[in-house]
Write an enzyme that holds these catalytic residues in place. Sequence first.
Site, PDB file in Angstrom:
ATOM      1  NE  ARG A  51      -3.212   0.113   3.075  1.00  0.00           N
ATOM      2  CZ  ARG A  51      -2.719   0.493   4.247  1.00  0.00           C
ATOM      3  NH1 ARG A  51      -2.214   1.699   4.390  1.00  0.00           N
ATOM      4  NH2 ARG A  51      -2.717  -0.337   5.280  1.00  0.00           N
ATOM      5  CE1 TYR A 103     -17.040  12.655 -15.038  1.00  0.00           C
ATOM      6  CE2 TYR A 103     -15.966  12.874 -12.904  1.00  0.00           C
ATOM      7  CZ  TYR A 103     -16.573  12.091 -13.868  1.00  0.00           C
ATOM      8  OH  TYR A 103     -16.714  10.752 -13.655  1.00  0.00           O
ATOM      9  CG  ASP A 174     -10.586  17.453 -14.166  1.00  0.00           C
ATOM     10  OD1 ASP A 174      -9.923  16.922 -15.067  1.00  0.00           O
ATOM     11  OD2 ASP A 174     -11.514  16.873 -13.570  1.00  0.00           O
ATOM     12  CE  LYS A 199     -12.935   9.320 -17.986  1.00  0.00           C
ATOM     13  NZ  LYS A 199     -13.259  10.536 -17.259  1.00  0.00           N
TER      14      LYS A 199
HETATM   15  C1  LIG Z   1     -13.585  10.806 -15.919  1.00  0.00           C
HETATM   16  C2  LIG Z   1     -13.260  12.106 -15.333  1.00  0.00           C
HETATM   17  C3  LIG Z   1     -12.904  12.204 -13.978  1.00  0.00           C
HETATM   18  C4  LIG Z   1     -12.937  11.027 -13.028  1.00  0.00           C
HETATM   19  O1  LIG Z   1     -12.010  10.043 -13.364  1.00  0.00           O
HETATM   20  P1  LIG Z   1     -12.210   8.475 -13.023  1.00  0.00           P
HETATM   21  O2  LIG Z   1     -10.942   7.869 -13.505  1.00  0.00           O
HETATM   22  O3  LIG Z   1     -13.435   8.024 -13.751  1.00  0.00           O
HETATM   23  O4  LIG Z   1     -12.386   8.357 -11.550  1.00  0.00           O
HETATM   24  C5  LIG Z   1     -12.578  13.463 -13.493  1.00  0.00           C
HETATM   25  N1  LIG Z   1     -12.609  14.554 -14.281  1.00  0.00           N
HETATM   26  C6  LIG Z   1     -12.947  14.492 -15.584  1.00  0.00           C
HETATM   27  C7  LIG Z   1     -12.957  15.741 -16.408  1.00  0.00           C
HETATM   28  C8  LIG Z   1     -13.292  13.263 -16.146  1.00  0.00           C
HETATM   29  O5  LIG Z   1     -13.649  13.214 -17.429  1.00  0.00           O
END
Ligand SMILES: *Cc1c(COP(=O)(O)O)cnc(C)c1O
Length: 386
Positions: A51, A103, A174, A199
């Site tokens: 961990r 988001y 983000d 993504k």
């Molecule tokens: C998908 C996404 C997240 C969250 O990510 P996960 O890997 O699904 O937890 C946060 N911000 C944006 C802009 C996203 O598209």
Amino acid sequence: MSPVSGAFSAEARLIHAGTCRVLGQPVTPPLVPASIFVASGEPRPARDYGRAGNPGWEALEEALGGLEDAEAVAFASGQAASMALMLALTRGRDRIVLPSDGYYGTRVLADRLRPHGAEPVPTDQQDLTAVERELNAAPSVLWAETPTNPLLRVADLSRLGELATAARAPMIVDNTVATGLLQRPLDFGATASLCSLTKSLSGHSDVILGAVVSRDPELLAELRAWRTSGGGIPGPFEAWLALRGLKTLPLRLARQCESAGLIAAHLSGHPRVRAVHYPGLAPSAAVRRQMTGGFGPLLSFEVNPGDSEAAADRVVASSRLILPATSFGGVESTWERRARWAGETAPDGLIRLSVGVEPVADLIGDIDGALNCLQTQPSTEVPSCA
Ligand SMILES: *Cc1c(COP(=O)(O)O)cnc(C)c1O
């Protein structure tokens, strides 16, 4: 650290992150699915329990940090990364000023954390006066997102950075839609940039993972402490998959950005489409300043008749190549009607399209075929084009 140093480009360093030049050793880092490491007495080794660390995280973090000349901390998901950031930064601060159209998962998470810390304050980040007012109302964290998911609105990072500095608020960006390859928020005054690796960064729709990138040693230490004690750690296999995907990020994104631009232009002139959202269509001064590597793989559009849920659902269901699925950034193109998710604030008829690496002519043919299902419709009804 890999032997490929700052003498080479960011792309070369990304591709070589974690590689090894020792005779007889594997060139790329092996997968190490260990929960425990040999350890006894003092000094404590760098790794004892899984961990606290895994050798597979190191190359991944080196690759991600290198994109923004910073250090990265990888997490089990983008949301785990957001949660650690919110917990680390809201100590002693009353509010998180976040985008009202970003988001939706970020708003849900900030809402859940409300009883444990700061008040989420959804704000239109195009409206700099409103952002300034909210930041000055109480000690705050400025949580920006650009381009936003799913409306692809672009916030002006240098102006937001100035407002955050003036209000002594740390700015988080983000950066999931653009990635550190296309946009470097830390250069505009962000304390940290956040990425869902699920993504474009991993790019193959087969892993959930996230990371925070920062140049602030105190924040980095705090994030690692939250990761170890909260347990939102990357699995060794997930880290290995993400590193493998990252190596082709520049190639994938170059193709995806080019195709997305062509598709956005095509849809802009389409009689069945009433609005197209893509940062590369008539790019603003902020877009040109901050999205220096390209405009990204993601676009969204609204079909005619407007606000028609059923029409948008028909279009999504009528493609034969583009997959009806959520998420974005994968090599396979996907699309979805975004408002099918509870809590999403996008217009009902908005379709979000993630452009993959298929030849663009195939994609345009598929999109036109799907939109054709709206063509023969009687004026009041949505046609069936199964
Ligand atoms: C998908 C996404 C997240 C969250 O990510 P996960 O890997 O699904 O937890 C946060 N911000 C944006 C802009 C996203 O598209």
